[in-house]
Design a protein around this motif. Structure first.
Motif, PDB file in Angstrom:
ATOM      1  N   MET A  80       0.593  -1.368   0.302  1.00  0.00           N
ATOM      2  CA  MET A  80       0.493  -0.525   0.052  1.00  0.00           C
ATOM      3  C   MET A  80       0.843   1.098  -0.383  1.00  0.00           C
ATOM      4  N   GLY A 147       2.251  -1.165   4.339  1.00  0.00           N
ATOM      5  CA  GLY A 147       1.553   0.521   4.530  1.00  0.00           C
ATOM      6  C   GLY A 147       3.469   1.110   4.490  1.00  0.00           C
ATOM      7  N   GLY A 151       0.218   4.939   3.449  1.00  0.00           N
ATOM      8  CA  GLY A 151      -1.200   3.919   3.062  1.00  0.00           C
ATOM      9  C   GLY A 151      -0.885   2.672   4.595  1.00  0.00           C
TER      10      GLY A 151
END
Length: 302
Positions: A80, A147, A151
């Protein structure tokens, strides 16, 4: 020089949202004739496509990229990216990790080649899109979320409500849990110069003035169960902010420590020699952290 200072100091705080000349904060339908074994495999591992394609997720077109093959007992790794970044910023990391595991990444709404958001987004609305993406690419199988920056924050907010699915987390210099309150405290309203600009832009981005229209709210860190969690923070980022650099570094470090409440099996480390983009500056550290959590979560899931 000033532009370079802004780019360095603002990336982590403002989730790497680009704009205004500076870095501000920085299917193919399946036929019913397919054998039952193929259907079962999709339910377990999701759509086994390789490459990049757009899928429908929560009523939107979402750009997704996947590499590698599913391995028995090992979760799908989902990368992410940070705010203002598309999945392309995770391409090198995905390529390396894909040699051993099934790895996917996606553009959140407002980023890359995915649809623009209809309005302001929250962790709940962003989470619905993530759930729909995981339903498609992971089926009912376990996942590890890795992430960077925004993210990382989204992954950390998502995991506590999806403990049946998320079996591990890696946070790469994730946006800290109470950024609005912390930045307002560390840099007072009376500040001037670069510090004042940093404060104003951070607060604006947190209110949704970013490509994703994502509202970044302060919230307590909730437990995601006893899953393995690796939290990796930058080495140096704010030394270029006159008068406030040391305080900003302490603020960021304190915020990273708060993420440890996600799990009793959490670990915090510093990526030596790295700025905010740990997976770019120190890909070896990012890869090691993700592979460690993936292996640990495989054991945990059995």
């Amino acid at each position: 020089m000033m532009r370079a200072i802004r780019a360095t100091a603002m990336a982590a705080l403002c989730c790497t949202v680009a704009g205004a000349g500076i870095v501000a904060c920085a299917e193919v339908a399946r036929t019913q004739s397919q054998p039952a074994s193929a259907t079962t495999a999709r339910e377990a591992h999701g759509d086994p496509f390789t490459g990049t394609k757009k899928i429908r997720a929560a009523g939107h077109s979402v750009n997704v990229s996947c590499s590698g093959r599913p391995a028995d007992g090992r979760p799908l790794v989902v990368l992410m990216a940070g705010g203002g970044d598309g999945l392309d910023t995770m391409a090198d990391l995905q390529k390396t990790l894909g040699k051993k595991d099934r790895v996917c990444s996606y553009d959140r709404l407002g980023e890359g080649a995915s649809d623009r958001p209809d309005g302001l987004q929250t962790p709940a609305s962003s989470g619905r899109v993530l759930t729909a993406v995981l339903d498609r690419i992971a089926g009912d199988g376990p996942v590890v979320l890795a992430g960077h920056s925004l993210g990382g924050l989204i992954a950390a907010r998502y995991a506590p409500d999806h403990q049946d699915r998320v079996k591990g987390l890696v946070l790469l210099d994730a946006t800290i849990p109470a950024l609005t309150g912390d930045i307002s405290r560390v840099i007072p309203e009376s500040a001037t110069g670069l510090a004042a600009e940093l404060r104003a832009q951070t607060l604006a981005v947190n209110k949704g003035e970013n490509p994703e229209k994502f509202v970044i709210t302060d919230a307590k860190v909730r437990s995601a169960g006893n899953i393995p969690v690796e939290i990796v923070k930058h080495d140096k980022q704010y030394d270029s902010v006159p008068g406030y650099g040391p305080a900003l570094e302490r603020m960021w470090s304190d915020g990273q420590r708060r993420w440890r409440a996600l799990s009793r099996h959490s670990r915090l480390s510093t990526a030596a020699g790295s700025g905010h983009y740990i997976h770019v500056d120190r890909p070896d550290i990012a890869i090691k952290a993700i592979q460690h959590v993936t292996s640990q979560s495989s054991t945990h899931h059995r």
